[in-house]
Scaffold this motif. Structure first.
Motif, PDB file in Angstrom:
ATOM      1  N   PRO A   1       0.759  -1.152  -0.016  1.00 59.14           N
ATOM      2  CA  PRO A   1      -0.052  -0.045   0.102  1.00 59.14           C
ATOM      3  C   PRO A   1       0.767   1.250  -0.116  1.00 59.14           C
ATOM      4  CG  PRO A   1       0.001  -0.807   2.159  1.00 59.14           C
ATOM      5  CD  PRO A   1       0.737  -1.824   1.325  1.00 59.14           C
ATOM      6  N   VAL A   2       1.539   1.576  -1.007  1.00 59.44           N
ATOM      7  CA  VAL A   2       2.583   2.814  -1.090  1.00 59.44           C
ATOM      8  C   VAL A   2       2.208   3.639  -2.286  1.00 59.44           C
ATOM      9  CG1 VAL A   2       4.379   1.339   0.175  1.00 59.44           C
ATOM     10  CG2 VAL A   2       4.152   1.101  -2.293  1.00 59.44           C
ATOM     11  N   LYS A   3       1.031   3.424  -2.837  1.00 60.42           N
ATOM     12  CA  LYS A   3       0.688   4.482  -3.874  1.00 60.42           C
ATOM     13  C   LYS A   3       1.072   5.978  -3.663  1.00 60.42           C
ATOM     14  CE  LYS A   3      -2.402   1.616  -6.626  1.00 60.42           C
ATOM     15  NZ  LYS A   3      -1.982   0.338  -6.156  1.00 60.42           N
ATOM     16  N   ASP A   4       0.838   6.233  -2.315  1.00 67.56           N
ATOM     17  CA  ASP A   4       1.285   7.823  -1.677  1.00 67.56           C
ATOM     18  C   ASP A   4       2.550   7.994  -1.261  1.00 67.56           C
ATOM     19  OD1 ASP A   4       0.782   6.072   0.544  1.00 67.56           O
ATOM     20  OD2 ASP A   4      -0.255   7.425   1.434  1.00 67.56           O
ATOM     21  N   PHE A   5       3.409   6.782  -1.519  1.00 65.42           N
ATOM     22  CA  PHE A   5       4.830   7.286  -1.308  1.00 65.42           C
ATOM     23  C   PHE A   5       5.641   7.462  -2.545  1.00 65.42           C
ATOM     24  CE2 PHE A   5       3.485   4.861   2.152  1.00 65.42           C
ATOM     25  CZ  PHE A   5       4.211   5.045   3.250  1.00 65.42           C
ATOM     26  N   THR A   6       6.922   8.178  -2.285  1.00 66.43           N
ATOM     27  CA  THR A   6       7.830   8.205  -3.187  1.00 66.43           C
ATOM     28  C   THR A   6       8.818   7.145  -3.157  1.00 66.43           C
ATOM     29  OG1 THR A   6       7.724  10.726  -3.307  1.00 66.43           O
ATOM     30  CG2 THR A   6       9.549   9.592  -4.385  1.00 66.43           C
ATOM     31  N   LEU A   7       8.924   6.473  -4.272  1.00 62.00           N
ATOM     32  CA  LEU A   7       9.740   5.211  -4.082  1.00 62.00           C
ATOM     33  C   LEU A   7      11.292   5.500  -4.669  1.00 62.00           C
ATOM     34  CD1 LEU A   7       7.551   2.492  -5.451  1.00 62.00           C
ATOM     35  CD2 LEU A   7       7.535   3.372  -3.279  1.00 62.00           C
ATOM     36  N   PHE A   8      12.317   4.887  -3.713  1.00 58.66           N
ATOM     37  CA  PHE A   8      13.716   5.050  -4.401  1.00 58.66           C
ATOM     38  C   PHE A   8      14.289   3.520  -4.229  1.00 58.66           C
ATOM     39  CE2 PHE A   8      12.366   8.901  -2.316  1.00 58.66           C
ATOM     40  CZ  PHE A   8      12.829   9.795  -3.347  1.00 58.66           C
ATOM     41  N   ALA A   9      15.043   3.406  -5.477  1.00 59.63           N
ATOM     42  CA  ALA A   9      15.552   2.002  -5.481  1.00 59.63           C
ATOM     43  C   ALA A   9      17.134   2.245  -6.079  1.00 59.63           C
ATOM     44  CB  ALA A   9      14.908   1.055  -6.246  1.00 59.63           C
TER      45      ALA A   9
ATOM     46  N   THR B   1      12.997 -16.693  -1.065  1.00 60.52           N
ATOM     47  CA  THR B   1      11.953 -15.869  -1.862  1.00 60.52           C
ATOM     48  C   THR B   1      11.217 -15.117  -0.821  1.00 60.52           C
ATOM     49  OG1 THR B   1      10.124 -15.990  -3.527  1.00 60.52           O
ATOM     50  CG2 THR B   1      10.212 -17.554  -1.772  1.00 60.52           C
ATOM     51  N   ILE B   2      10.288 -14.095  -1.098  1.00 63.29           N
ATOM     52  CA  ILE B   2       9.355 -13.594  -0.554  1.00 63.29           C
ATOM     53  C   ILE B   2       7.998 -14.282  -0.599  1.00 63.29           C
ATOM     54  CG2 ILE B   2       8.329 -11.189  -0.217  1.00 63.29           C
ATOM     55  CD1 ILE B   2      10.756  -9.884  -1.130  1.00 63.29           C
ATOM     56  N   THR B   3       7.345 -14.631   0.557  1.00 70.83           N
ATOM     57  CA  THR B   3       6.177 -15.338   0.189  1.00 70.83           C
ATOM     58  C   THR B   3       5.031 -14.365   0.547  1.00 70.83           C
ATOM     59  OG1 THR B   3       5.941 -15.535   2.778  1.00 70.83           O
ATOM     60  CG2 THR B   3       7.151 -17.393   1.329  1.00 70.83           C
ATOM     61  N   GLN B   4       3.666 -14.659  -0.046  1.00 76.37           N
ATOM     62  CA  GLN B   4       2.596 -13.907   0.157  1.00 76.37           C
ATOM     63  C   GLN B   4       2.353 -13.607   1.474  1.00 76.37           C
ATOM     64  OE1 GLN B   4       0.549 -12.558  -2.149  1.00 76.37           O
ATOM     65  NE2 GLN B   4      -0.654 -11.490  -0.746  1.00 76.37           N
ATOM     66  N   GLU B   5       2.655 -14.254   2.589  1.00 74.11           N
ATOM     67  CA  GLU B   5       2.502 -14.012   3.923  1.00 74.11           C
ATOM     68  C   GLU B   5       3.008 -12.825   4.411  1.00 74.11           C
ATOM     69  OE1 GLU B   5       2.829 -15.816   8.219  1.00 74.11           O
ATOM     70  OE2 GLU B   5       2.401 -17.380   6.969  1.00 74.11           O
TER      71      GLU B   5
ATOM     72  N   ILE C   1       4.517 -10.563   2.551  1.00 70.84           N
ATOM     73  CA  ILE C   1       3.898  -9.355   1.935  1.00 70.84           C
ATOM     74  C   ILE C   1       2.624  -8.863   2.767  1.00 70.84           C
ATOM     75  CG2 ILE C   1       2.722  -8.537  -0.148  1.00 70.84           C
ATOM     76  CD1 ILE C   1       5.675  -8.838  -0.706  1.00 70.84           C
ATOM     77  N   GLU C   2       1.803  -9.817   3.031  1.00 73.56           N
ATOM     78  CA  GLU C   2       0.615  -9.421   4.068  1.00 73.56           C
ATOM     79  C   GLU C   2       1.130  -8.883   5.386  1.00 73.56           C
ATOM     80  OE1 GLU C   2      -1.508 -12.830   4.131  1.00 73.56           O
ATOM     81  OE2 GLU C   2      -2.180 -12.903   1.900  1.00 73.56           O
ATOM     82  N   LEU C   3       2.258  -9.220   5.846  1.00 78.85           N
ATOM     83  CA  LEU C   3       2.648  -8.815   7.153  1.00 78.85           C
ATOM     84  C   LEU C   3       3.264  -7.568   6.974  1.00 78.85           C
ATOM     85  CD1 LEU C   3       4.476 -11.873   8.700  1.00 78.85           C
ATOM     86  CD2 LEU C   3       2.394 -10.856   9.695  1.00 78.85           C
ATOM     87  N   ALA C   4       3.805  -7.271   5.948  1.00 81.93           N
ATOM     88  CA  ALA C   4       4.353  -5.932   5.466  1.00 81.93           C
ATOM     89  C   ALA C   4       3.170  -4.909   5.413  1.00 81.93           C
ATOM     90  CB  ALA C   4       5.126  -5.866   4.301  1.00 81.93           C
ATOM     91  N   CYS C   5       2.182  -5.154   4.747  1.00 85.22           N
ATOM     92  CA  CYS C   5       0.823  -4.409   4.215  1.00 85.22           C
ATOM     93  C   CYS C   5       0.419  -4.151   5.674  1.00 85.22           C
ATOM     94  CB  CYS C   5      -0.037  -5.042   3.598  1.00 85.22           C
ATOM     95  SG  CYS C   5       0.554  -5.245   1.887  1.00 85.22           S
TER      96      CYS C   5
ATOM     97  N   THR D   1      10.399   2.119  16.026  1.00 84.70           N
ATOM     98  CA  THR D   1      10.318   1.707  14.661  1.00 84.70           C
ATOM     99  C   THR D   1       9.793   0.206  14.570  1.00 84.70           C
ATOM    100  OG1 THR D   1      12.048   3.357  14.123  1.00 84.70           O
ATOM    101  CG2 THR D   1      11.360   1.618  12.543  1.00 84.70           C
ATOM    102  N   PRO D   2       8.582  -0.054  13.766  1.00 83.98           N
ATOM    103  CA  PRO D   2       8.126  -1.273  13.732  1.00 83.98           C
ATOM    104  C   PRO D   2       9.019  -1.930  12.441  1.00 83.98           C
ATOM    105  CG  PRO D   2       6.931   0.222  12.485  1.00 83.98           C
ATOM    106  CD  PRO D   2       7.651   0.999  13.220  1.00 83.98           C
ATOM    107  N   VAL D   3       9.537  -3.405  12.978  1.00 79.79           N
ATOM    108  CA  VAL D   3      10.485  -3.926  12.030  1.00 79.79           C
ATOM    109  C   VAL D   3       9.914  -5.217  11.647  1.00 79.79           C
ATOM    110  CG1 VAL D   3      12.893  -4.968  11.926  1.00 79.79           C
ATOM    111  CG2 VAL D   3      12.566  -2.818  12.887  1.00 79.79           C
ATOM    112  N   LEU D   4       9.813  -5.672  10.543  1.00 82.25           N
ATOM    113  CA  LEU D   4       9.495  -6.860  10.047  1.00 82.25           C
ATOM    114  C   LEU D   4      10.842  -7.628   9.546  1.00 82.25           C
ATOM    115  CD1 LEU D   4       7.454  -9.310   9.442  1.00 82.25           C
ATOM    116  CD2 LEU D   4       7.327  -8.350   7.228  1.00 82.25           C
TER     117      LEU D   4
END
Length: 214
Positions: A43-51, A192-196, A198-202, A149-152
């Protein structure tokens, strides 16, 4: 001589419009574009992304569990590049609590190493299969406080690159600096990164967003 070019891909609206930044750090052999694709599921549509893009697709040459000296000067240069990016974002009026950092694998290791060396109240840290860098961890390397700060942080058990023991050591260090850590160890999960995950990050993004609106 090993150098990192300051090559950063930016995506989304300008910082002046969003006031929030997500820095995304790719893994060994990957690209800035590949880690940016993960944003489609967050849910980062209102973020500026940097990579940032690592030179030759690698932030440092050897395992993150190798003695730090073996990964120099590449590691120092990579950490400096990340520090410069965070400082640049701050100079554009974005407070640290509106800066989020995310990394996978080698990128996760670099992300958490940077964060622990420059601890402050970030919006959130997402450490997908990574841990602090070095054969042994030295308390003197880690400065500052995370102020809740929350950390996953995640890994597989076993993982071919990131042992559970190092993840546990990393959690202990981050908590000692005031981070609120969610640790997830997945039995038999591939690298890899699993769906779970991703959901925790969300969930973390949404919790922080909800707190900001109170």
């Amino acid at each position: 001589m090993y150098t990192h070019q300051s090559n950063v891909i930016t995506q989304g609206k300008s910082l002046a419009e969003t006031g929030k930044a997500l820095i995304m750090i790719h893994g060994r052999g990957a690209t800035a574009e590949s880690i940016l694709s993960l944003a489609d599921y967050l849910p980062v549509k209102d973020f500026t992304l940097f990579a940032p893009q690592a030179t030759n697709h690698s932030w440092y040459p050897y395992s993150f569990m190798a003695p730090v000296a073996q990964n120099q000067p590449a590691l120092a240069l990579a950490l400096e590049q990340l520090d410069e990016l965070v400082k640049n974002i701050k100079t554009q009026g974005v407070a640290s609590e509106n800066i989020y950092l995310l990394g996978f694998s080698q990128g996760a290791c670099l992300t958490v190493e940077f964060a622990a060396r420059h601890a402050q109240k970030f919006g959130g840290l997402f450490i997908f299969t990574g841990g602090l860098i070095g054969q042994t961890l030295l308390d003197a390397n880690y400065q500052g406080g995370f102020e809740g700060t929350p950390v996953l942080i995640t890994t597989g058990d076993p993982d071919m690159h990131v042992p559970v023991k190092r993840v546990e050591e990393t959690v202990k260090q981050l908590e000692s600096q005031g981070a609120l850590v969610t640790k997830k160890i997945y039995q038999g999960r591939p690298h890899t990164i699993t769906q779970e995950e991703i959901e925790l990050a969300c969930e973390i993004f949404e919790q922080v967003s909800s707190a900001d609106k109170r």
